[in-house]
Structures are given as structure tokens and as C-alpha cells.
Design a protein around this motif. Sequence first.
Motif, PDB file in Angstrom:
ATOM      1  N   LEU A   9       0.874  -1.174   0.000  1.00 53.84           N
ATOM      2  CA  LEU A   9       0.000   0.000   0.000  1.00 53.84           C
ATOM      3  C   LEU A   9       0.908   1.219   0.000  1.00 53.84           C
ATOM      4  O   LEU A   9       1.776   1.352   0.855  1.00 53.84           O
ATOM      5  CB  LEU A   9      -0.912   0.000   1.229  1.00 53.84           C
ATOM      6  CG  LEU A   9      -1.737  -1.275   1.478  1.00 53.84           C
ATOM      7  CD1 LEU A   9      -2.519  -1.151   2.783  1.00 53.84           C
ATOM      8  CD2 LEU A   9      -2.680  -1.532   0.331  1.00 53.84           C
ATOM      9  N   PHE A 293     -10.366   1.358   0.003  1.00 55.39           N
ATOM     10  CA  PHE A 293      -9.654   0.275   0.687  1.00 55.39           C
ATOM     11  C   PHE A 293     -10.401  -1.052   0.713  1.00 55.39           C
ATOM     12  O   PHE A 293      -9.887  -2.025   1.271  1.00 55.39           O
ATOM     13  CB  PHE A 293      -9.286   0.709   2.106  1.00 55.39           C
ATOM     14  CG  PHE A 293      -8.141   1.687   2.138  1.00 55.39           C
ATOM     15  CD1 PHE A 293      -6.853   1.286   1.826  1.00 55.39           C
ATOM     16  CD2 PHE A 293      -8.360   3.018   2.449  1.00 55.39           C
ATOM     17  CE1 PHE A 293      -5.803   2.185   1.827  1.00 55.39           C
ATOM     18  CE2 PHE A 293      -7.314   3.929   2.458  1.00 55.39           C
ATOM     19  CZ  PHE A 293      -6.031   3.512   2.146  1.00 55.39           C
ATOM     20  N   THR A 294     -11.592  -1.110   0.113  1.00 52.68           N
ATOM     21  CA  THR A 294     -12.318  -2.384   0.121  1.00 52.68           C
ATOM     22  C   THR A 294     -12.566  -2.953  -1.269  1.00 52.68           C
ATOM     23  O   THR A 294     -12.987  -4.107  -1.372  1.00 52.68           O
ATOM     24  CB  THR A 294     -13.667  -2.248   0.854  1.00 52.68           C
ATOM     25  OG1 THR A 294     -14.467  -1.259   0.198  1.00 52.68           O
ATOM     26  CG2 THR A 294     -13.457  -1.881   2.310  1.00 52.68           C
ATOM     27  N   ARG A 352      -7.539  -3.478   5.413  1.00 52.77           N
ATOM     28  CA  ARG A 352      -6.959  -3.990   4.166  1.00 52.77           C
ATOM     29  C   ARG A 352      -5.824  -4.972   4.467  1.00 52.77           C
ATOM     30  O   ARG A 352      -5.662  -5.983   3.794  1.00 52.77           O
ATOM     31  CB  ARG A 352      -6.442  -2.806   3.328  1.00 52.77           C
ATOM     32  CG  ARG A 352      -5.921  -3.187   1.955  1.00 52.77           C
ATOM     33  CD  ARG A 352      -7.056  -3.667   1.056  1.00 52.77           C
ATOM     34  NE  ARG A 352      -6.614  -3.911  -0.297  1.00 52.77           N
ATOM     35  CZ  ARG A 352      -7.249  -3.478  -1.379  1.00 52.77           C
ATOM     36  NH1 ARG A 352      -8.360  -2.778  -1.250  1.00 52.77           N
ATOM     37  NH2 ARG A 352      -6.801  -3.767  -2.574  1.00 52.77           N
ATOM     38  N   LEU A 358      -8.371  -8.936  -0.741  1.00 56.49           N
ATOM     39  CA  LEU A 358      -9.097  -7.837  -1.389  1.00 56.49           C
ATOM     40  C   LEU A 358      -8.380  -7.321  -2.631  1.00 56.49           C
ATOM     41  O   LEU A 358      -8.996  -6.670  -3.482  1.00 56.49           O
ATOM     42  CB  LEU A 358      -9.291  -6.675  -0.396  1.00 56.49           C
ATOM     43  CG  LEU A 358     -10.377  -6.872   0.671  1.00 56.49           C
ATOM     44  CD1 LEU A 358     -10.257  -5.814   1.745  1.00 56.49           C
ATOM     45  CD2 LEU A 358     -11.764  -6.841   0.032  1.00 56.49           C
ATOM     46  N   TRP A 359      -7.085  -7.592  -2.753  1.00 55.01           N
ATOM     47  CA  TRP A 359      -6.287  -7.050  -3.851  1.00 55.01           C
ATOM     48  C   TRP A 359      -6.928  -7.296  -5.225  1.00 55.01           C
ATOM     49  O   TRP A 359      -6.948  -6.410  -6.069  1.00 55.01           O
ATOM     50  CB  TRP A 359      -4.886  -7.677  -3.809  1.00 55.01           C
ATOM     51  CG  TRP A 359      -3.929  -7.133  -4.805  1.00 55.01           C
ATOM     52  CD1 TRP A 359      -3.447  -5.860  -4.876  1.00 55.01           C
ATOM     53  CD2 TRP A 359      -3.295  -7.847  -5.869  1.00 55.01           C
ATOM     54  NE1 TRP A 359      -2.557  -5.732  -5.926  1.00 55.01           N
ATOM     55  CE2 TRP A 359      -2.446  -6.948  -6.543  1.00 55.01           C
ATOM     56  CE3 TRP A 359      -3.362  -9.174  -6.308  1.00 55.01           C
ATOM     57  CZ2 TRP A 359      -1.672  -7.331  -7.645  1.00 55.01           C
ATOM     58  CZ3 TRP A 359      -2.594  -9.554  -7.403  1.00 55.01           C
ATOM     59  CH2 TRP A 359      -1.758  -8.627  -8.049  1.00 55.01           C
TER      60      TRP A 359
END
Length: 429
Positions: A9, A293-294, A352, A358-359
Motif C-alpha cells: 500500500l 480500501f475495500t 486492508r 481484497l487485492w
Amino acid sequence: MPDWPSHVLWWHLYPLGFVGAPIRDGVDPDAEPVHRLERIEPWLDHVIELGLNGLLLGPIFASETHGYDTVDHFRVDPRLGDDSDLDRLLAASRERGIRVLLDGVFNHVGRGHPAFQAVLAGGDATLFRGTRVDGRFEPEVFEGHGALVALDHSSDATADLVVDVMCHWLARGIDGWRLDAAYAVPPEFWAQVLPRVRERFPEAWFLGEVIHGDGPAMVHASTMDSLTQYELWQGIWHGIADGNFFELSHAIERHDELLATFVPQTFVGNHDVTRIASAVGPDLVPHALAVLFTVGGTPSVYAGDEFGWTAVKEEREGGDDAVRPEFPATPADVTDVDERILDAHRALVALRRRHPWLWRARTDVVEVTNATLVLRTAVDAEAVIVALNIGDSPASLPAADARTVVAGEAMLHDSRAELPPRGWAVLEA
């Protein structure tokens, strides 16, 4: 593509502004170095404290003004310092597990570049696009900017130059490149250059700045690993600022289509746009962050956004200055902090980190109105749900099988998420 970008990130900063270097007046690309780059190092622990682990640097090479008019790709801008300053910054970053990306301006150079000056003196024009008129070379320029001379990307000499530059700095310890104005460069050029670089540095990551166009086709043709996701950025801030979540819903559906081909670099702020707190208002910044972030992607935080700083980009000379300010010496010296926005960054970055899947996860739009939105991002049995309300009245929204509120301010009741006016929440199944 290497595996490491799926776990990074980024904290994105514009170095010349960050360290308070002069941008327009009195700039001498051949001046003695002033060691300002060292001012970034005290901020590295702040990067870690936020939960981030990447440093995405704007241009650092010798240039005539704002950094995007390069005159020497092999030399640190003397306004920032010299090679030893960069080496120390890279070492300090490595000690903390922070990856470093440099900004490569390979579409154009400044008029003061020695190779272009040689052309004006009658020399070989192999590196540049243009024509000779009455013995005088008339270069093509980038998007009407006379100070930015376009490189000739059909030339082997240009490809060799870019390969040499990339490999030089990768050998010094950087992890990859942001390719400035990648949309203006023929994808065939990148397809010629990047495999040559990967032969020597297989772990390098290449992010293309692309503002519009067919992203999957560009990735296929160019071999770039990722592209900037301007469509999602626009959907987030327009959807919130204009009270039209249907626009954001559409942008998320389009974003999901990209994930089948590549993972975009996602953001709600960067050095070229109005800060998110000015775009949507400070109280709705957490709503934008909850989406950032989601959903799938490689997120970045533009330095200062975590404090809730405001600034408007203007279309004039110097119109970027407000969004590229000088930073104080250390994070402890920052006085103008919106604690609610800072807390939202910390909570959502931590979320995250807990869910690295989630990436590349897909997002379903569960419910949408102009003022409310429910998103569900899931892989197998794991799911994260976002509930947003930008209206002035409370909202009761479907919780989409969520069991726990992990960020924000909702109450769960009878499979519904109860949000206050202008409320937001992230929930887990």
C-alpha cells in the motif's frame, strides 16, 4: 508479474514540493546540490504507523522546473541532493520494509536536455520527433507544452536510453517505475523496453499513468503490470460530491471488468488533482476511503490526505502548487490534523492488511440510490461490506450477511445496517 505488489500500500509524495525546493524561479539544473532529500526520511516511520509499506516518489531527476521536464535521467535533481542522499533514503526505506517506486518521465524531456540542445546546434535528432524547416529543427511537444520535447519512440536509440535509465536505478535499489504519461507512448514501445528490463530485474513492477482508453488492451499490448485507475477516482468523488451514487456504482462495475486482466492502482488523491477533502468535503472523506480500501486494486494515499488537508488544483501556471505543498520537518510538527480522517485512514488500512485477498476481489453492488450505497466484496466465504449514507437523514440498508461492524458508525439490527445522517460503515461477514 512479481508477487510483492499484491502486499504493498503506497504513500505517494511529490518530492520537490515536499522538501520546499524552488519550482520555477532561480532553478539551475547544474547547481551544486542542496541536500533536501534527507527531509523525507523522518517521515518513513509515519508511513509505517499508517500501515503503509510503499513510497511512490514523484520525479527526482535533474530538471528545469517541476520535475517533468527532465534534463538528466542519471542524476538526482540538485535541488533535492545527490546520489548519496538517494542511497540513504533507499537504505532507510529497506530497513523498514518499505518498497520504493520512482517516477520515470520517458515520453518527453525538457528543452534544456543536452541531447536536444545538440539537435538545435545541428546535431543528430534520432531521439526526438519533429521536422527540419529551412535547416531548423521543429520538435513535436507534449500536449501543447512547448517546454516538453517529445521523444521518438520508434527510435532504437530512445528504447536503449530508457532501458539504460531503468536498469541504472533498479541496480541502485529501487523496486519499480511509475511510467509518466504512459498513455501518450505507443504500447509497442513499452513492449520493446520492459521485457529487456525484466531480463535483468524480474522483480521490477511497472505502473503506467493512463488517464483514459482501453486499459486491458493497453496492458496486453504494452506488458505493463498496472495502470492508474482514473475512472474509479472520478466515480468516487463525483458520486459523493454530486449526490449520485449511480455514477460510482457504474464505475465499480467497470472496475471489476479490469480486474480480469490486471490490478489497477487505485487512489482518491494524487499530485495532479484537487485533494479529496476539498472535492467532497471533510465529513465525507471516510466514505471515499471506505470504497478505496475495500475494492480490488493497489491503493495509494497521497501525502497529506491522511491529515484531511484541503487544496484545489487550478488550470493555470502554478495551479498545482496548492496540492504539492512543503511539509514540516517531522510528523510531530503537523498542527492541522482532522483526527476523524486520520483515524479512518488507520482503521481502513488495517482492515486492508487483515484481508490481503481484497487485492483482486470482485465487488457486487447490493443496493444503490442517489444518497445510499451498499457494496459487498468477497472471495469464497470471506466478505467485506461497505454501507454509505451521504443523505441528511438516517438510513436503513441491507447488511448483506454482515455480522460485525469493524469501522465506521453503523448499528446492526435484523440484518440491516442502521446508519446516521452522512454515516458510513465497513462490516464483515
